[in-house]
Design a protein around this motif. Sequence first.
Motif, PDB file in Angstrom:
ATOM      1  N   ASN A 404     -41.907 -65.555  21.364  1.00 14.63           N
ATOM      2  CA  ASN A 404     -42.404 -63.935  20.476  1.00 14.63           C
ATOM      3  C   ASN A 404     -42.201 -63.241  21.649  1.00 14.63           C
ATOM      4  O   ASN A 404     -43.627 -63.169  22.338  1.00 14.63           O
ATOM      5  N   GLY A 405     -41.122 -62.422  21.800  1.00 11.74           N
ATOM      6  CA  GLY A 405     -41.408 -61.535  23.499  1.00 11.74           C
ATOM      7  C   GLY A 405     -42.157 -59.960  22.924  1.00 11.74           C
ATOM      8  O   GLY A 405     -42.955 -59.423  24.020  1.00 11.74           O
ATOM      9  N   LYS A 406     -42.271 -59.987  21.949  1.00  7.35           N
ATOM     10  CA  LYS A 406     -43.451 -58.759  21.507  1.00  7.35           C
ATOM     11  C   LYS A 406     -44.309 -59.199  21.258  1.00  7.35           C
ATOM     12  O   LYS A 406     -45.439 -57.980  21.404  1.00  7.35           O
ATOM     13  N   ALA A 407     -44.983 -59.862  20.740  1.00  8.92           N
ATOM     14  CA  ALA A 407     -45.790 -60.965  20.711  1.00  8.92           C
ATOM     15  C   ALA A 407     -46.781 -60.402  22.418  1.00  8.92           C
ATOM     16  O   ALA A 407     -47.813 -60.416  22.378  1.00  8.92           O
ATOM     17  N   LEU A 408     -45.485 -60.916  23.316  1.00  9.48           N
ATOM     18  CA  LEU A 408     -46.406 -61.067  24.823  1.00  9.48           C
ATOM     19  C   LEU A 408     -46.210 -59.468  24.932  1.00  9.48           C
ATOM     20  O   LEU A 408     -47.745 -59.574  25.839  1.00  9.48           O
ATOM     21  N   ALA A 409     -45.644 -58.149  24.174  1.00  8.90           N
ATOM     22  CA  ALA A 409     -46.447 -57.598  24.809  1.00  8.90           C
ATOM     23  C   ALA A 409     -46.917 -57.073  24.449  1.00  8.90           C
ATOM     24  O   ALA A 409     -48.404 -56.095  25.333  1.00  8.90           O
ATOM     25  N   ARG A 410     -47.860 -57.500  23.116  1.00  7.21           N
ATOM     26  CA  ARG A 410     -48.819 -57.113  22.637  1.00  7.21           C
ATOM     27  C   ARG A 410     -50.513 -56.813  23.517  1.00  7.21           C
ATOM     28  O   ARG A 410     -51.090 -57.136  23.200  1.00  7.21           O
ATOM     29  N   ALA A 411     -49.831 -58.675  24.085  1.00  9.86           N
ATOM     30  CA  ALA A 411     -50.653 -59.641  23.794  1.00  9.86           C
ATOM     31  C   ALA A 411     -51.269 -58.924  25.981  1.00  9.86           C
ATOM     32  O   ALA A 411     -52.164 -58.484  26.310  1.00  9.86           O
ATOM     33  N   LEU A 412     -50.111 -58.180  26.429  1.00 10.79           N
ATOM     34  CA  LEU A 412     -50.550 -57.945  27.614  1.00 10.79           C
ATOM     35  C   LEU A 412     -51.148 -56.451  27.597  1.00 10.79           C
ATOM     36  O   LEU A 412     -51.655 -55.871  28.472  1.00 10.79           O
ATOM     37  N   ILE A 413     -50.507 -55.379  26.910  1.00 12.24           N
ATOM     38  CA  ILE A 413     -51.381 -54.696  26.055  1.00 12.24           C
ATOM     39  C   ILE A 413     -52.379 -54.353  26.531  1.00 12.24           C
ATOM     40  O   ILE A 413     -53.944 -53.265  26.480  1.00 12.24           O
ATOM     41  N   SER A 414     -53.249 -55.229  25.389  1.00 19.54           N
ATOM     42  CA  SER A 414     -54.922 -55.287  25.124  1.00 19.54           C
ATOM     43  C   SER A 414     -55.338 -56.193  26.496  1.00 19.54           C
ATOM     44  O   SER A 414     -56.236 -55.370  26.874  1.00 19.54           O
ATOM     45  N   GLN A 415     -54.861 -57.082  26.868  1.00 23.25           N
ATOM     46  CA  GLN A 415     -55.121 -57.371  28.070  1.00 23.25           C
ATOM     47  C   GLN A 415     -55.292 -56.478  29.082  1.00 23.25           C
ATOM     48  O   GLN A 415     -56.125 -56.349  30.403  1.00 23.25           O
ATOM     49  N   LEU A 416     -54.383 -55.864  29.715  1.00 20.65           N
ATOM     50  CA  LEU A 416     -54.227 -54.470  30.602  1.00 20.65           C
ATOM     51  C   LEU A 416     -55.048 -53.181  30.451  1.00 20.65           C
ATOM     52  O   LEU A 416     -55.139 -52.199  31.255  1.00 20.65           O
ATOM     53  N   GLU A 417     -55.867 -52.828  29.499  1.00 18.07           N
ATOM     54  CA  GLU A 417     -56.032 -51.850  29.028  1.00 18.07           C
ATOM     55  C   GLU A 417     -56.685 -51.683  29.506  1.00 18.07           C
ATOM     56  O   GLU A 417     -58.366 -51.149  28.673  1.00 18.07           O
ATOM     57  N   GLU A 418     -57.004 -51.514  30.488  1.00 18.83           N
ATOM     58  CA  GLU A 418     -58.653 -50.327  31.490  1.00 18.83           C
ATOM     59  C   GLU A 418     -58.356 -49.589  32.627  1.00 18.83           C
ATOM     60  O   GLU A 418     -56.861 -49.129  32.542  1.00 18.83           O
ATOM     61  N   SER A 419     -59.022 -48.816  32.071  1.00 20.88           N
ATOM     62  CA  SER A 419     -59.135 -47.220  32.597  1.00 20.88           C
ATOM     63  C   SER A 419     -57.862 -46.908  33.801  1.00 20.88           C
ATOM     64  O   SER A 419     -57.403 -46.112  34.472  1.00 20.88           O
ATOM     65  N   GLU A 420     -58.685 -48.191  35.485  1.00 20.56           N
ATOM     66  CA  GLU A 420     -58.509 -47.917  36.363  1.00 20.56           C
ATOM     67  C   GLU A 420     -57.154 -48.366  36.587  1.00 20.56           C
ATOM     68  O   GLU A 420     -56.951 -47.659  37.505  1.00 20.56           O
TER      69      GLU A 420
END
Length: 561
Positions: A404-420
């Motif tokens: 599930n590529g879009k699910a991985l994309a959402r997981a990636l966004i969630s885990q990388l949402e950091e201001s730096e």
Amino acid sequence: MEELALQEIDELEANVAQFRSGELSLEEFRPRRTLYGVYGQRQRERYMVRVRVPQGRLTPEQLLTLADIAESFSRGFAHVTTRQDIEYHFVLLEHMPALLRQLAAVDLTTREAGGNIVRNVTCDPLSGVCGDAVFDVTPHADALAGHFLRNPVSQELPRKIKIALSGCPCDHALTWVHDIGAQAAVSGDRRGFRLLVGGGLGALPRGADVLEEFVPEEELVPLCEAIVRAFQRTGDRKRRQRARLKFVLARLGLETFRKLVHEERRQVPAAPDLLDTRAELEEPAPLRTGEPAPAERTPEYHRWRQVCVLPQKQAGFAVAAVALPAGKITAGQLRALADIAREFALRPRTTIYQNIVLRWAREEHLPALHAALARHNLAQPTAETLLDPVACPGAETCASAITNGKALARALISQLEESEYLEDEAARRIQVKISACPNACGQHPVADIGLYGGALHADGRLLPMYHLLVNSNGFGQLLARLPARRAPQAVRALVEDYRSRRLPEERFRPFARRVGLGELRAVIAPLLPPPAFVEDPEAYLDWEATKLFSLEERGEGECAV
């Protein structure tokens, strides 16, 4: 043309009835509906519908219709694709005629959004407004789209043909990985194109060859038809997996193919001139509702402007990019964009990065535009950054998909949402693209960090996994295979390694080339071994899945039959 489109919809409606009654077999019916961008999903009796959006251009009226369709026939949202199209999923076959009639009423169609034909002609979304723009190639893309739509010469090709046009040296349209790519060029006082052929992605990506260094603009349409005719003669109709134009170039060689094209060019009949060379098609629209209310220049506004706003070459105007997570846009957001486009006199275009750009934004209106977008969650400062991965539909709907590529994309966004990451200009420009199988619908071979789905046998079970590619120059190279659940950690580890060891002004690809695959593989080595099931049972579930991973529902997607 609208009358013809309605006649075609009537015919498709009759075909649906014939299929339901058994008068048409699946084998007879399938090519009739795929020609209209209607593809079967892995879910029985549910279909994907792809809407052609030539050059990615959408009007407010079209945005409103797309919103209505999302609510009436799909799940309340749509997806922007890597070919600037719009896709809906979970549509019932019986709803197709009504859906297509709504599209026809606003001059949109699904005709030739699928099948072995010339697909939607994509266009540089910054054409004519980018600071490096040679000239606006929108009229030329429009002429090509109009020429090939319903053209008998392209209705039964050995395989699909994808065409892209770029208006500046940055090649925002990725012309070099298309069957036919045209890059704006000037020779003396003449406008024209550097013409490429034989590029493509998929499991065996290939960079395009230069067919002609310069083609005058009036020759673009007839020469592209000559290429299509040469492909018609030489494409492999027996081995579908070797049928694309890139395999013809690999088999015949550039010089032989060029001779065939020139032979066909002499046979191309005269056709109506669809190219308006007298004027560009686009210019700033007048404000119709008065000046927008002023808005505060907040810290969020400044970050958005830094990441998502690009000054146009036309003084006083800018392009604002709207980031859509994995291409998803809700019906409410489509309506909001229609209202915003009207209020601010904007011209929206979809992009191959699954986003939307708003052209001709007046610079003095940018704070108010940001505020209007933010009210509908359309002002994320992430467009075309590390936090804006491209992803194909994946196993949620596609029969060919493994993961599930879009699910991985959402997981990636969630885990990388950091201001730096957003503050680090070089790191945020790292592009991640995800495909759910080797077919590369998510364009993973041309990403800085690419991932495509697969399956591993581990501990007596199947485990979802990704092949992780790192791009140092051109196409990505395989770095490692790792469990799907660890893919976000691996991406984060590679980004952190880049941030800690890069040289001044060094971008990710030169960094990867300098340090080499061996050192990069060592960075993620602890993440590679699959865990035992008792230690980490979640590793045996795909992202957002609720049952153990298997390939039982996987089949042959209709794009491959």
